[in-house]
Motif scaffolding. Structure first.
Motif, short mmCIF file in Angstrom:
data_model
loop_
_atom_site.label_atom_id
_atom_site.label_comp_id
_atom_site.label_asym_id
_atom_site.label_seq_id
_atom_site.Cartn_x
_atom_site.Cartn_y
_atom_site.Cartn_z
N HIS A 10 1.80 2.63 -20.03
CA HIS A 10 2.61 3.25 -21.25
C HIS A 10 3.47 2.97 -20.87
N LYS A 11 4.50 2.67 -19.61
CA LYS A 11 5.90 2.72 -19.30
C LYS A 11 6.10 1.26 -19.68
N TYR A 12 5.44 0.29 -19.83
CA TYR A 12 5.49 -0.89 -19.16
C TYR A 12 5.70 -2.15 -20.57
N SER A 13 4.96 -0.30 -21.59
CA SER A 13 4.59 -1.03 -23.19
C SER A 13 5.74 -0.61 -24.38
N GLY A 55 4.01 -7.77 -20.21
CA GLY A 55 3.11 -8.31 -19.07
C GLY A 55 4.15 -8.67 -18.20
N ILE A 56 3.08 -9.81 -16.55
CA ILE A 56 3.32 -9.88 -15.58
C ILE A 56 3.62 -11.37 -15.37
N PRO A 57 5.02 -11.69 -14.85
CA PRO A 57 5.09 -13.19 -14.56
C PRO A 57 4.08 -13.44 -13.57
N ASN A 64 2.01 -10.10 -6.02
CA ASN A 64 3.50 -9.13 -5.48
C ASN A 64 3.53 -7.84 -5.75
N ILE A 65 2.90 -7.37 -7.09
CA ILE A 65 2.78 -5.90 -7.37
C ILE A 65 1.79 -4.68 -6.83
N PHE A 66 1.20 -5.64 -6.06
CA PHE A 66 0.11 -4.63 -5.35
C PHE A 66 0.80 -4.18 -4.28
N PHE A 111 6.05 -0.72 -2.25
CA PHE A 111 7.08 -0.72 -2.79
C PHE A 111 7.41 -1.33 -3.87
N TYR A 112 6.81 -2.69 -3.98
CA TYR A 112 7.56 -3.29 -5.02
C TYR A 112 7.07 -3.19 -6.61
N ARG A 113 8.98 -3.34 -6.16
CA ARG A 113 9.09 -3.45 -8.14
C ARG A 113 9.55 -4.53 -8.78
N ILE A 114 8.81 -5.00 -9.93
CA ILE A 114 9.71 -6.58 -10.10
C ILE A 114 11.19 -6.09 -10.72
N GLY A 115 11.87 -7.04 -10.24
CA GLY A 115 13.02 -7.63 -10.81
C GLY A 115 13.89 -6.50 -10.23
N GLN A 156 11.54 4.08 -14.90
CA GLN A 156 11.56 4.69 -14.04
C GLN A 156 9.97 4.45 -12.64
N GLY A 157 10.55 4.58 -11.48
CA GLY A 157 9.42 4.19 -10.96
C GLY A 157 9.15 4.31 -9.72
N THR A 158 8.74 4.34 -8.95
CA THR A 158 8.60 4.29 -6.37
C THR A 158 7.87 2.97 -6.97
N GLY A 159 7.43 1.66 -7.10
CA GLY A 159 6.38 1.01 -6.56
C GLY A 159 5.01 1.42 -5.69
N LEU A 160 4.54 2.33 -6.03
CA LEU A 160 3.62 3.40 -5.07
C LEU A 160 2.34 2.92 -6.13
N GLY A 161 2.32 2.94 -7.47
CA GLY A 161 1.29 3.42 -7.57
C GLY A 161 -0.15 2.38 -7.80
N LEU A 162 0.06 0.61 -7.94
CA LEU A 162 -0.41 0.10 -7.80
C LEU A 162 -1.06 -0.52 -6.39
N PHE A 163 0.00 -0.16 -5.29
CA PHE A 163 -1.03 -0.09 -4.36
C PHE A 163 -1.28 0.65 -3.86
N ILE A 164 -1.30 2.27 -4.17
CA ILE A 164 -2.08 3.09 -4.44
C ILE A 164 -3.97 3.03 -4.91
N GLY A 190 1.45 -8.62 -23.38
CA GLY A 190 0.87 -7.44 -22.66
C GLY A 190 0.03 -7.84 -21.40
N SER A 191 -0.76 -7.29 -20.56
CA SER A 191 -1.56 -7.44 -19.20
C SER A 191 -2.61 -6.75 -19.64
N LYS A 192 -3.53 -6.77 -18.87
CA LYS A 192 -4.90 -6.74 -18.85
C LYS A 192 -5.40 -6.22 -17.17
N PHE A 193 -5.28 -4.78 -16.80
CA PHE A 193 -5.49 -4.75 -15.54
C PHE A 193 -7.15 -4.57 -15.28
N VAL A 194 -7.86 -5.65 -14.69
CA VAL A 194 -9.85 -5.10 -14.71
C VAL A 194 -9.84 -4.77 -13.36
P1 ADP Z 1 6.30 1.37 -10.56
O1 ADP Z 1 5.54 1.31 -11.81
O2 ADP Z 1 6.75 3.18 -9.98
O3 ADP Z 1 7.23 0.18 -10.54
P2 ADP Z 1 3.39 -0.01 -9.78
O4 ADP Z 1 3.03 -0.09 -8.19
O5 ADP Z 1 2.63 0.64 -10.50
O6 ADP Z 1 4.86 1.09 -9.40
O7 ADP Z 1 3.81 -1.21 -10.65
C1 ADP Z 1 4.77 -2.45 -9.63
C2 ADP Z 1 5.21 -2.95 -10.46
O8 ADP Z 1 4.06 -3.55 -11.38
C3 ADP Z 1 6.35 -2.09 -12.04
O9 ADP Z 1 7.53 -1.92 -10.92
C4 ADP Z 1 6.03 -2.95 -12.52
O10 ADP Z 1 7.18 -4.13 -12.39
C5 ADP Z 1 5.25 -4.00 -12.59
N1 ADP Z 1 3.84 -3.39 -13.66
C6 ADP Z 1 2.89 -2.15 -13.55
N2 ADP Z 1 2.20 -2.53 -14.44
C7 ADP Z 1 2.42 -2.99 -15.26
C8 ADP Z 1 2.35 -3.04 -16.53
N3 ADP Z 1 1.54 -2.87 -17.54
N4 ADP Z 1 3.06 -4.28 -17.89
C9 ADP Z 1 4.23 -5.25 -16.75
N5 ADP Z 1 4.74 -4.50 -15.43
C10 ADP Z 1 3.44 -4.11 -14.85
#
Ligand code: ADP
Length: 332
Positions: free
Chosen positions: A236-239, A265-267, A273-275, A278-282, A290-298, A319-323
């Motif tokens: 929702h946040k990234y689209s 999408g995600i380069p 790195n995104i997992f 605290f990692y956030r792209i950019g 907004q975000g904390t970089g914790l969501g995908l790590f958890i 876009g992205s596809k998380f499987v």
């Molecule tokens: P947060 O969303 O709090 O920054 P996450 O750990 O959930 O932290 O995600 C890490 C990074 O991965 C995000 O900052 C974002 O750049 C990228 N990301 C995650 N999900 C998506 C998505 N569906 N589309 C594009 N980028 C994404």
């Protein structure tokens, strides 16, 4: 704060390189000196041998000469061998320290970003909810406006709940204090319920479900909800708001859960790195979401603790596809 850390990192890097270059140069210099010394000793000993050549038989002279040559050769091998070994040890140590310090600084910087993000993310929902409730209390609004404000407050409260869950569970998972409570779970029902909640929270968003009924697996329902919540919130946040989000649950060599969005999408070079924690792209200063970089790590930790795997691919056309794949389903 971040600037201060960057400046410290720059100073540390300069000091590191100056010291390393000095140590390597000193080692090379000492090795050359020792080699020259060995040469000088060899020459002097040969000259001394020449002085007493008449007193020696030809064979004795040649044997002495050979001995001197062997000793000279041994010294050369010893100095070159020791020099190369010490150089290798210094380089291995230098690479190790370099990586350690850089990672430490990067983590420190990410933690600072995290602290700022959390402060912001905690304050925003509280401020919005408070304002909404005060408005409801002060003014006699019509039903439609009342519902809208209540809906917004509910959305903010749920976001706060997610954030707090993420922070609490991540700190518990970190020290392995979180005990998994696996139970026979109807993943289809859980995903379907969660999609209802999500749709309620974001009524404008197109959410397409393709959920095979009665898919069962042994799982901790609290963690499964958190996993779904993190992946769907990210979609929702990234689209863009007009983009479609798809949720798929199928029994396929176990259980497969797929969340697809039509965002940026995600380069490729960021996929690993995104997992990370605290990692956030950019760059923090240009980031709009907004975000904390914790969501995908958890999410990754939850999936791993359930014996599964999580990966990200590009969605077609965008876009992205998380499987997420769990190897064991538990029949119907
Ligand atoms: P947060 O969303 O709090 O920054 P996450 O750990 O959930 O932290 O995600 C890490 C990074 O991965 C995000 O900052 C974002 O750049 C990228 N990301 C995650 N999900 C998506 C998505 N569906 N589309 C594009 N980028 C994404």
């Amino acid at each position: 704060m971040a600037d201060q850390s960057r400046r410290k990192l720059k100073i540390a890097t300069v000091v590191y390189w100056v010291l390393l270059i000095y140590i390597v140069a000193a080692l090379v210099w000492w090795t050359i000196m020792l080699l020259e010394q060995a040469d000088t000793i060899y020459t002097i000993r040969k000259e001394n041998l020449l002085l007493i050549r008449n007193e020696l038989s030809e064979t004795a002279y040649l044997n002495h000469l050979k001995l001197l040559h062997t000793e000279w050769q041994r010294s050369i091998y010893k100095y070159v061998g020791e020099g190369v070994t010490i150089l290798l040890l210094i380089l291995v140590g230098a690479v190790y320290i370099y990586r350690l310090v850089r990672n430490e600084f990067r983590l420190q910087l990410q933690q600072q970003n995290f602290a700022m993000a959390v402060t912001h993310e905690l304050k925003t929902p509280i401020a919005v909810s408070r304002l909404n409730l005060e408005t409801l209390q002060k003014y006699a609004l019509d039903e439609e406006k009342r519902q809208k404000l209540l809906q917004m407050t509910l959305t903010e409260t749920l976001r706060l709940d997610d954030l707090i869950n993420n922070i609490l569970i991540s700190s518990q998972l970190e020290v392995n204090h979180y005990t998994l409570h696996p139970e026979e779970t109807d993943i289809s029902a859980l995903a379907d319920n969660f999609c209802n909640q999500f749709q309620h929270r974001y009524p404008q968003r197109t959410l397409q479900r393709s959920i095979q009924p009665n898919v069962m697996m042994k799982a901790d329902p609290v963690l499964m909800k958190l996993l779904l919540s993190n992946l769907l919130e990210n979609a929702h946040k990234y689209s863009p708001s007009g983009g479609k989000i798809c949720v798929e649950v199928v029994e396929k060599d176990g259980v497969q859960l797929t969340i697809t969005d039509e965002g940026g999408g995600i380069p490729d070079d960021e996929k690993k790195n995104i997992f990370k924690k605290f990692y956030r792209i950019g760059n923090e200063s240009i980031r709009r979401t907004q975000g904390t970089g914790l969501g995908l790590f958890i999410s990754k930790k939850i999936v791993k603790d359930h014996g599964g795997s999580i990966s990200v691919e590009a969605n077609v056309p965008k876009g992205s596809k998380f499987v997420v794949h769990f190897p064991t389903a538990h029949g119907k």
